[in-house]
Design a protein around this motif. Structure first.
Motif, short mmCIF file in Angstrom:
data_model
loop_
_atom_site.label_atom_id
_atom_site.label_comp_id
_atom_site.label_asym_id
_atom_site.label_seq_id
_atom_site.Cartn_x
_atom_site.Cartn_y
_atom_site.Cartn_z
N LEU B 86 0.88 -1.17 0.00
CA LEU B 86 0.00 0.00 0.00
C LEU B 86 0.92 1.22 0.00
N LYS B 94 -2.74 5.81 4.49
CA LYS B 94 -2.22 4.44 4.56
C LYS B 94 -2.40 3.81 5.94
N ILE B 249 2.89 -1.50 4.29
CA ILE B 249 2.57 -0.09 4.15
C ILE B 249 3.89 0.65 4.02
N HIS B 251 6.00 4.23 2.06
CA HIS B 251 6.03 5.31 1.07
C HIS B 251 7.23 5.09 0.14
#
Lengths: 346, 447
Positions: B86, B94, B249, B251
């Motif tokens: 994600l 998120k 999760i 970035h």
């Protein structure tokens, strides 16, 4: 920076965080200081303007800035250099921002500190700086407090504060590490613009090799307090001479190369010889003793501290006997054996 | 993901048994012990239309004056043994997705199914989900008690379940070996461990109760590249060995690329694109995914760094943009049908509209820049500031009128005028994400 040594006395012994580090930064260029956590890159930066917190102490070396040795000059003279000529930007913008003042007040204060101007002019210059670093609607944002701004905006404000004294050298310690990639790209654009347009020299500390490739002119690779390799970014990335930086590059996603196993050495008790030898796949007897190889010149420019710097064994280095004791510190030997003398645990 | 049963792991067998029990209603699924027909079974985790809205209250009566749409209709599924990534910027929602999925926060809408059973609504689905789910947190220093040894930390979930001391020690010994730690590490305190070793302890603890599903929140953030690579290798090993489903999760696009089979891209509380990781990241269909993938620095000093890939940040979830939520930052926004504008030019008009609506134009600042403070020079300064286009015809006249309104401070009228004169599908309608293995929510025609 020449042969800089910074140490931290601890109850368990002395940590030689920076142990004989030398490099140059020329006007207008961006030099990236690369290494894993604990390699001493932050301490090296803090040593430049003597910002190392006690009990840490720069015990030896020289930092020449404009023909002046910053490590030898008086605190009063140093203060004129710090902030004015050399400015810092830290990973966490909170470290340079005070939560109880508006960002405008903080940048204005920084301007007033460096320039003899009245309040209104200082404020105007502050808004100019906030505009320069790309803060949207700077006049209105100047009245906001740090907590009202996003991480990227806070870092822009911290950069504006650093620029207040029109510095010649900006030292940025992992300034984009805590940011999203998109915001990181924006901040890197800003650093690139500052270098291009203002001729600012930047010493940029990062562990992100992608960032290094994007912004560096030259690279200094540190490991366990020592410089392992120096050179132009293209040479170092395309023809790395030291197995450490080669291993780092190979660990990158998509390269699928051999990884560096093991853990960085105990800073209290670094191994004798080349400090990377316990993790090095190419280590031979001579790597494991003495004070570690010096920086040798490398084809294509730059230097590497490795006996295999030119791809072949350096014949000038005499093959060492089986595990001789280090003269400097006999405890090193014990450490070498626990680390596994035949290379990393993997 | 049809992974054969890992018979080496007794826990896996137990899980299979539980799974079979819970699917007794679906008699046609047959014997799962053979490891067949996984494809016919429902994915382990099915999230449908998940929503988490927070009320915004203001005034002395604390009246509800707005809604923060932190998560707004998120759907995805995670197969058995599959890793879903994600990704999205901070503020995209998120972490809220993970928390509502696990019912650590009650969702305000949508459904979650775990192993064929609904989670929530008073059933025992929540207990089942929590018993068989483990989390690995971002910062191991804050999830490990500094006064507790690594071994005790890892044994904590077992202690809570009342597992006897001797049994705990045995289990921790096995787990430590499995995650690449030695018996020696069991008696160490967190400060005596490196960052990578602390992550390994966190992973050992997550595995203690034999989970079927592991949620990892930025599992490699702040780790050096070489250590990061080792941790990702370890997680891949464990996933294979225990047939774990994982939700990553992150970035960090490169982490997801390395660790995940599929990826879901989250923007402003919505999934804008999903599909197999390689396909999505190498050939993104959504402009946001494209921008996100392009923003990752490439370790090639000769490559041109993409400049100005994406400006601004994720919009305020209390006031998401109309239409496609990404249209305010989209480099590929569809220009109005009846105006002769490029995406970039239209983007400049949208920037002006957004700043006018937010009261962020800063006329005072512009005034200090122009010599005469008359309306004409101010209008020119505003055009220059936003790099506004000068289209022909109605669009051009409307934009000029809006600029004139803006310089006299009538922001509302200017916003209205721009909205009316510069319509586009991106502004009018939030695109639907299609069905299927690979889908993206964008008005642009597929290439």
């Amino acid at each position: 920076m020449r042969d800089l040594r910074t140490q931290f006395p601890t109850v368990e012994g002395t940590v030689r965080a920076v142990d004989g580090v030398s490099f140059d930064v020329y006007p207008g260029e961006t030099v990236c200081l690369v290494g894993e956590s604990g390699s001493g890159k932050t301490v090296a930066c803090e040593s430049i303007a003597r910002l190392v917190d006690p009990p840490g102490e720069v015990v030896d070396g020289e930092v020449r800035f404009d023909d002046r040795d910053l490590l030898a000059c008086a605190e009063r003279d140093l203060r004129a250099v710090r902030g004015d000529r050399i400015a810092y930007v830290f990973q966490d913008p909170q470290r340079s921002l005070d939560p109880v003042y508006t960002v405008g007040e903080q940048v204005t204060e920084a301007v007033g500190y460096h320039r003899d101007v009245d309040g209104a002019a200082a404020r105007e210059r502050a808004v100019d700086l906030l505009d320069r670093v790309g803060l949207p609607n700077p006049a209105a944002r100047a009245d906001e407090y740090p907590h009202q701004l996003s991480g990227g905006m806070k870092q822009r404000v911290a950069i504006a504060t650093a620029l207040a004294g029109d510095p010649d050298l900006l030292i940025a310690d992992e300034p984009t590490t805590a940011l999203d990639v998109t915001i990181q790209a924006q901040i890197l654009d800003l650093f690139a613009d500052l270098g291009d347009e203002e001729g600012l020299a930047t010493l940029f500390v990062t562990h992100d090799l992608g960032v290094v490739a994007g912004i560096a002119d030259r690279v200094v690779v540190m490991y366990a307090g020592r410089v392992m390799e120096r050179g132009s970014v293209t040479r170092v990335f395309e023809r790395p001479a030291h197995p450490y930086i080669r291993g780092l590059l190979d660990s990158l996603p998509g390269r699928g190369g051999e990884r560096i196993g093991g853990e960085p050495p105990d800073p209290l008790d670094p191994p004798a010889g080349c400090r990377f030898h316990p993790r090095c796949p190419h280590a031979v007897g001579e790597c494991r003793s003495g004070d570690g190889p010096p920086l040798h010149g490398v084809d294509g420019g730059g230097e590497a501290a490795c006996v295999f710097h030119d791809g072949v064994r350096d014949s000038t280095v005499v093959e060492a006997g089986p595990e001789p004791r280090s003269e400097r510190d006999p405890t090193h030997d014990a450490d070498t054996s626990t680390c596994g003398a035949d290379g990393g645990p993997r | 993901m049809n992974r054969p049963d890992s018979s080496a792991d007794p826990g896996a067998a137990a899980r299979e048994a539980t799974a079979a029990d819970s699917e007794s209603s679906a008699a046609d699924s047959g014997s799962t012990a053979d490891g067949v027909d996984d494809a016919d079974r429902e994915p382990l985790v099915v999230v449908d239309g998940l929503e988490k809205h927070y009320p915004v209250r203001s005034g002395v009566l604390r009246r509800r004056t707005g809604t923060v749409r932190a998560v707004d209709g998120v759907s995805f599924a995670i197969e058995r043994g599959e890793a879903l990534g994600l990704i999205g910027e901070s503020g995209s929602g998120k972490s809220t997705v993970a928390e509502t999925l696990l019912h650590l926060q009650e969702p305000t809408g949508g459904t979650v199914r775990f192993d064929g059973r609904p989670v929530g609504d008073g059933g025992d689905g929540v207990d089942d989900l929590r018993r068989r789910t483990a989390m690995v947190f971002q910062d191991p220093s804050s999830s490990l008690d500094p006064r507790t040894t690594a071994g005790e930390s890892a044994a904590e979930p077992l202690r809570v379940r009342g597992v006897a001391r001797r049994r705990r020690r045995e289990r921790v010994a096995t787990l430590f070996e499995r995650v690449g730690l030695t018996a020696d590490h069991r008696d160490r305190y967190p400060h005596e461990l490196s960052g990578g070793q602390k992550r390994r302890v966190g992973i050992a603890r997550a595995l203690a109760l034999d989970p079927a599903f592991v949620v990892l929140d930025e599992p490699t953030a702040a780790l050096d590249v070489s250590v990061q690579a080792e941790i990702l290798d370890l997680l891949a090993d464990l996933r294979d060995a225990f047939d774990l489903s994982m939700l990553f999760i992150s970035h960090d696009v490169s982490v997801v690329r390395r660790a995940c089979d599929r990826v879901a891209v989250l923007y402003a509380g919505e999934v804008v694109e999903t599909g197999p990781t390689g396909a999505v990241l190498d050939d993104p269909a959504h402009p946001y995914t494209r921008a996100l993938a392009a923003a990752v620095p490439t370790p090639d000093p000769r490559a041109d760094r993409p400049r100005h890939s994406l400006s601004g940040a994720v919009p305020d979830p209390a006031d998401p943009p109309d239409g496609c939520r990404f249209h305010t930052r989209c480099p590929e926004v569809i220009p109005p049908e009846d105006a002769d504008l490029t995406s970039a030019e239209y983007g400049a008009v949208i920037d002006l509209r957004v700043d006018l609506a937010d009261g962020e134009v800063g006329l005072d600042r512009l005034r200090t820049r122009v010599d005469g403070a008359d309306a004409d020079s101010l209008a020119r300064a505003l055009r220059a500031e936003y790099d506004l286009p000068d289209p022909d015809g109605d669009a051009g006249r409307a934009l000029s009128a809006a600029v004139d309104e803006a310089v006299v401070g009538d922001d509302a009228a200017a916003v209205r005028r721009i909205r009316e004169a510069f319509g586009s599908p991106c502004v009018r309608e939030n695109p639907e994400r299609g069905e299927g293995d690979r889908s993206s929510a964008c008005h642009l025609p597929p290439e």
